[in-house]
Motif scaffolding. Structure first.
Motif, PDB file in Angstrom:
ATOM      1  N   UNK A   6      31.673  29.936  36.932  1.00  0.00           N
ATOM      2  CA  UNK A   6      32.731  30.098  35.945  1.00  0.00           C
ATOM      3  C   UNK A   6      34.074  30.640  36.668  1.00  0.00           C
ATOM      4  N   UNK A   7      34.067  31.714  37.451  1.00  0.00           N
ATOM      5  CA  UNK A   7      35.219  32.021  37.939  1.00  0.00           C
ATOM      6  C   UNK A   7      35.465  31.059  39.082  1.00  0.00           C
ATOM      7  N   UNK A   8      36.584  30.946  39.755  1.00  0.00           N
ATOM      8  CA  UNK A   8      36.738  30.141  40.891  1.00  0.00           C
ATOM      9  C   UNK A   8      35.811  30.468  41.803  1.00  0.00           C
ATOM     10  N   UNK A   9      35.220  29.694  42.611  1.00  0.00           N
ATOM     11  CA  UNK A   9      34.134  29.775  43.570  1.00  0.00           C
ATOM     12  C   UNK A   9      34.682  30.801  44.605  1.00  0.00           C
ATOM     13  N   UNK A  10      36.146  30.766  44.742  1.00  0.00           N
ATOM     14  CA  UNK A  10      36.500  31.932  45.562  1.00  0.00           C
ATOM     15  C   UNK A  10      36.286  33.170  44.993  1.00  0.00           C
ATOM     16  N   UNK A  11      36.664  33.444  43.556  1.00  0.00           N
ATOM     17  CA  UNK A  11      36.411  34.758  43.369  1.00  0.00           C
ATOM     18  C   UNK A  11      34.979  35.109  43.271  1.00  0.00           C
ATOM     19  N   UNK A  12      33.891  34.106  43.112  1.00  0.00           N
ATOM     20  CA  UNK A  12      32.628  34.538  43.248  1.00  0.00           C
ATOM     21  C   UNK A  12      32.273  34.870  44.599  1.00  0.00           C
ATOM     22  N   UNK A  13      32.997  34.634  45.596  1.00  0.00           N
ATOM     23  CA  UNK A  13      32.667  34.782  47.025  1.00  0.00           C
ATOM     24  C   UNK A  13      33.255  36.379  47.392  1.00  0.00           C
ATOM     25  N   UNK A  14      34.504  36.486  46.713  1.00  0.00           N
ATOM     26  CA  UNK A  14      35.220  38.083  46.797  1.00  0.00           C
ATOM     27  C   UNK A  14      34.197  38.896  46.292  1.00  0.00           C
ATOM     28  N   UNK A  15      33.601  38.654  45.054  1.00  0.00           N
ATOM     29  CA  UNK A  15      32.930  39.730  44.294  1.00  0.00           C
ATOM     30  C   UNK A  15      31.366  39.793  44.758  1.00  0.00           C
ATOM     31  N   UNK A  16      31.138  38.787  45.590  1.00  0.00           N
ATOM     32  CA  UNK A  16      29.639  39.169  46.145  1.00  0.00           C
ATOM     33  C   UNK A  16      29.935  39.494  47.630  1.00  0.00           C
ATOM     34  N   UNK A  17      30.913  39.481  48.401  1.00  0.00           N
ATOM     35  CA  UNK A  17      30.703  39.618  49.802  1.00  0.00           C
ATOM     36  C   UNK A  17      30.921  41.026  50.305  1.00  0.00           C
ATOM     37  N   UNK A  63      41.327  44.417  32.771  1.00  0.00           N
ATOM     38  CA  UNK A  63      41.439  43.393  31.580  1.00  0.00           C
ATOM     39  C   UNK A  63      41.616  44.103  30.313  1.00  0.00           C
ATOM     40  N   UNK A  64      42.134  43.268  29.392  1.00  0.00           N
ATOM     41  CA  UNK A  64      42.040  44.023  28.057  1.00  0.00           C
ATOM     42  C   UNK A  64      40.870  44.104  27.441  1.00  0.00           C
ATOM     43  N   UNK A  65      39.886  43.162  27.472  1.00  0.00           N
ATOM     44  CA  UNK A  65      38.561  43.119  27.319  1.00  0.00           C
ATOM     45  C   UNK A  65      37.453  42.074  28.143  1.00  0.00           C
ATOM     46  N   UNK A  66      36.467  42.540  28.047  1.00  0.00           N
ATOM     47  CA  UNK A  66      35.644  41.613  28.618  1.00  0.00           C
ATOM     48  C   UNK A  66      35.281  40.399  28.177  1.00  0.00           C
ATOM     49  N   UNK A  67      35.368  38.999  28.622  1.00  0.00           N
ATOM     50  CA  UNK A  67      35.073  37.764  27.898  1.00  0.00           C
ATOM     51  C   UNK A  67      33.613  37.787  27.899  1.00  0.00           C
ATOM     52  N   UNK A  68      33.137  36.986  27.070  1.00  0.00           N
ATOM     53  CA  UNK A  68      31.629  36.839  26.669  1.00  0.00           C
ATOM     54  C   UNK A  68      30.938  36.176  27.977  1.00  0.00           C
ATOM     55  N   UNK A  69      31.707  35.698  28.972  1.00  0.00           N
ATOM     56  CA  UNK A  69      30.809  34.894  30.071  1.00  0.00           C
ATOM     57  C   UNK A  69      31.019  35.741  31.382  1.00  0.00           C
ATOM     58  N   UNK A  70      31.747  36.690  31.190  1.00  0.00           N
ATOM     59  CA  UNK A  70      32.268  37.350  32.598  1.00  0.00           C
ATOM     60  C   UNK A  70      31.179  38.312  33.052  1.00  0.00           C
ATOM     61  N   UNK A  71      30.858  38.367  34.218  1.00  0.00           N
ATOM     62  CA  UNK A  71      29.988  39.319  34.844  1.00  0.00           C
ATOM     63  C   UNK A  71      30.539  39.729  36.317  1.00  0.00           C
ATOM     64  N   UNK A  72      31.733  39.712  36.172  1.00  0.00           N
ATOM     65  CA  UNK A  72      32.578  40.170  37.173  1.00  0.00           C
ATOM     66  C   UNK A  72      32.851  42.090  37.353  1.00  0.00           C
ATOM     67  N   UNK A  73      32.952  42.671  38.321  1.00  0.00           N
ATOM     68  CA  UNK A  73      33.611  43.917  37.993  1.00  0.00           C
ATOM     69  C   UNK A  73      34.934  44.310  37.544  1.00  0.00           C
ATOM     70  N   UNK A 339      31.247  48.324  46.781  1.00  0.00           N
ATOM     71  CA  UNK A 339      30.583  48.504  45.579  1.00  0.00           C
ATOM     72  C   UNK A 339      31.138  47.974  44.409  1.00  0.00           C
ATOM     73  N   UNK A 340      30.555  47.562  43.532  1.00  0.00           N
ATOM     74  CA  UNK A 340      30.886  47.107  41.968  1.00  0.00           C
ATOM     75  C   UNK A 340      31.124  48.345  41.048  1.00  0.00           C
ATOM     76  N   UNK A 341      30.716  49.548  41.497  1.00  0.00           N
ATOM     77  CA  UNK A 341      31.020  50.718  40.465  1.00  0.00           C
ATOM     78  C   UNK A 341      32.310  51.316  40.899  1.00  0.00           C
ATOM     79  N   UNK A 342      33.194  51.733  39.966  1.00  0.00           N
ATOM     80  CA  UNK A 342      34.281  52.400  40.598  1.00  0.00           C
ATOM     81  C   UNK A 342      33.952  53.564  41.270  1.00  0.00           C
TER      82      UNK A 342
END
Length: 471
Positions: A6-17, A63-73, A339-342
């Protein structure tokens, strides 16, 4: 069938690498980016993955809130339209962290070219006050240098900025806006848990136009719950009417740890079937290409001269830096994710500063992994896989085996072979070219997937490639 994250493929790259202890050199914060005669004269160029990065992704997770499809940090700040975040300590502290990470990054390359692209992704970067974005840009300029003509992109959501704020971002050097509209139907926006409504969508488009942003993209999502072909057709037409220079179209992917993952099963009502999702994809391809957009990557369309230069970094398998929560770098052919947690990210930054953590993976690049990466990324684009370059880098026999595996799909029209001038080689001639290395190298310069039928089956063709390069 095609399922694009769902996120640009780019963003999934960023969030996983997962770049420097360096000798200090005088660096201009803004630099003209030109190739030297020596660079232009190279006969054996260094592989792209070994070159020092000229792109940086910055993850701003708010974000203001988490969208129902979002699994990003992300960090949810609250969904009030009138809420100001100018002095939010969560944002201020995070910006300090990310600047510390940039400063602590090792420069392990012999040369340090200035950045040609910077991409602020999220999250919703437009929630961050411009003065804090300026701190990040200043840190990047001080550390790496930034070209005068660099593409600096920012993801922005309707309802999170006004004209004054956008002008402030533009004044900092942001010159490309990616507007997260997603849908033009109020009921779909609510069903997705988006923080904005249709009123804010039209206001955002008007603000972008009034500020004369010359390079801007609009994001849409297909295959949403209860979405109909009439709704999708309307969204596509309203997007075309808004005249963005770039459009990104993403097919919904239901992730298990999201609200949608709890509520829905892919392919079952109220989600569309695979055949309906394929129809949405075909509709987008036909509508946008008919309106003068080039379908240059599976999920990306642009007017002439407006391809996203930052995203091309990924499709070309070129090195890049990633900074921030959950972001990923690609250096020397290896990916490294933060890491995905702050709390864990803050610990990582402190350890990086103290020499107790690395900002890149160590080890040798597996040629099979590199070949798989090149094929996967190249086949997402209209340019396709450069057979001559692939042959020089990874061997003629592997290139021949790959082409032979695609032979039935050349005959079916899903895979296209192109010569050096990018002219289509008739399928009837291809069989004779796939019998040996000499004939292949003589005629076939590129292979690509057809649009839209080949793109729709991209996952299958990538799987076939993996079976050849990494059996």
């Amino acid at each position: 069938m095609l399922r694009i994250a769902l996120s640009p493929f780019i963003s999934s790259f960023h969030l996983k690498f997962k770049g420097p202890n360096f000798s200090l050199t005088v660096r201009n914060v803004h630099t003209q980016c030109t190739s030297t005669v020596r660079q232009n004269a190279q006969t054996n160029p260094t592989p792209l993955y070994q070159l020092p990065p000229t792109s940086a992704y910055i993850h701003l997770p708010f974000c203001r809130k988490r969208c129902h499809y979002c699994d990003f940090p992300i960090v949810a700040l609250g969904s009030s339209m009138n809420q100001s975040h100018d002095d939010d300590p969560r944002i201020i502290d995070y910006i300090e962290l990310i600047c510390r990470e940039i400063k602590a990054t090792r420069l392990d390359f012999d040369q340090y070219p200035p950045l040609k692209t910077v991409f602020f992704g999220g999250g919703t970067p437009s929630l961050v006050p411009p003065r804090l974005v300026a701190l990040v840009l200043d840190t990047l300029k001080s550390k790496f240098g930034v070209c005068l003509n660099a593409e600096i992109s920012m993801e922005m959501d309707p309802g999170t900025f006004n004209a004054d704020k956008l002008r402030d971002f533009l004044g900092l050097g942001v010159n490309r806006v990616s507007l997260g509209v997603q849908a033009f139907q109020e009921e779909l926006l609510k069903a997705c848990g988006r923080a904005h409504g249709l009123k804010e969508v039209y206001e955002a488009i008007e603000i972008v136009e009034s500020c004369r942003v010359g390079n801007w993209s609009m994001d849409l999502i297909s295959s949403l719950p209860h979405q109909t072909t009439d709704m999708w057709s309307e969204s596509l037409q309203l997007t075309i009417d808004a005249k963005p220079t770039h459009v990104s179209v993403y097919d919904l992917q239901v992730e298990k740890d999201t609200k949608f993952g709890v509520l829905y099963t892919p392919g079952e009502l109220p989600l569309p079937s695979e055949s309906q999702s394929a129809e949405f994809y075909k509709m987008a391809s036909e509508a946008l290409t008919s309106a003068g957009y080039e379908h240059y990557e599976i999920s990306s369309y642009s007017k002439s001269g407006f391809k996203c230069q930052h995203n091309l970094t990924y499709w070309k398998n070129t090195s890049f830096y990633g900074f921030g929560l959950g972001s990923a770098s690609y250096l020397n052919g290896l990916r490294f994710s933060r890491p995905r947690r702050m709390r864990d990210y803050a610990t990582y930054v402190a350890n990086l500063e103290n020499g107790l953590a690395s900002d890149q993976e160590s080890g040798n690049v597996d040629p099979k992994d590199r070949a798989a990466d090149i094929v996967m990324l190249s086949l997402r684009t209209s340019r396709g896989l450069d057979i001559k370059s692939f042959t020089q880098d990874l061997g003629a026999s592997l290139a021949l085996s790959l082409c032979q595996a695609y032979k039935p799909y050349v005959e079916s029209g899903h895979v296209l072979c192109l010569d050096e001038e990018r002219k289509l080689i008739p399928a009837s001639e291809v069989s004779s070219l796939f019998v040996g290395v000499d004939k292949l190298e003589e005629r076939v310069s590129f292979i690509r997937l057809s649009d839209p039928e080949g793109f729709l089956l991209s996952n299958e063709f990538i799987s076939i490639a993996f079976g050849v390069v990494a059996p």
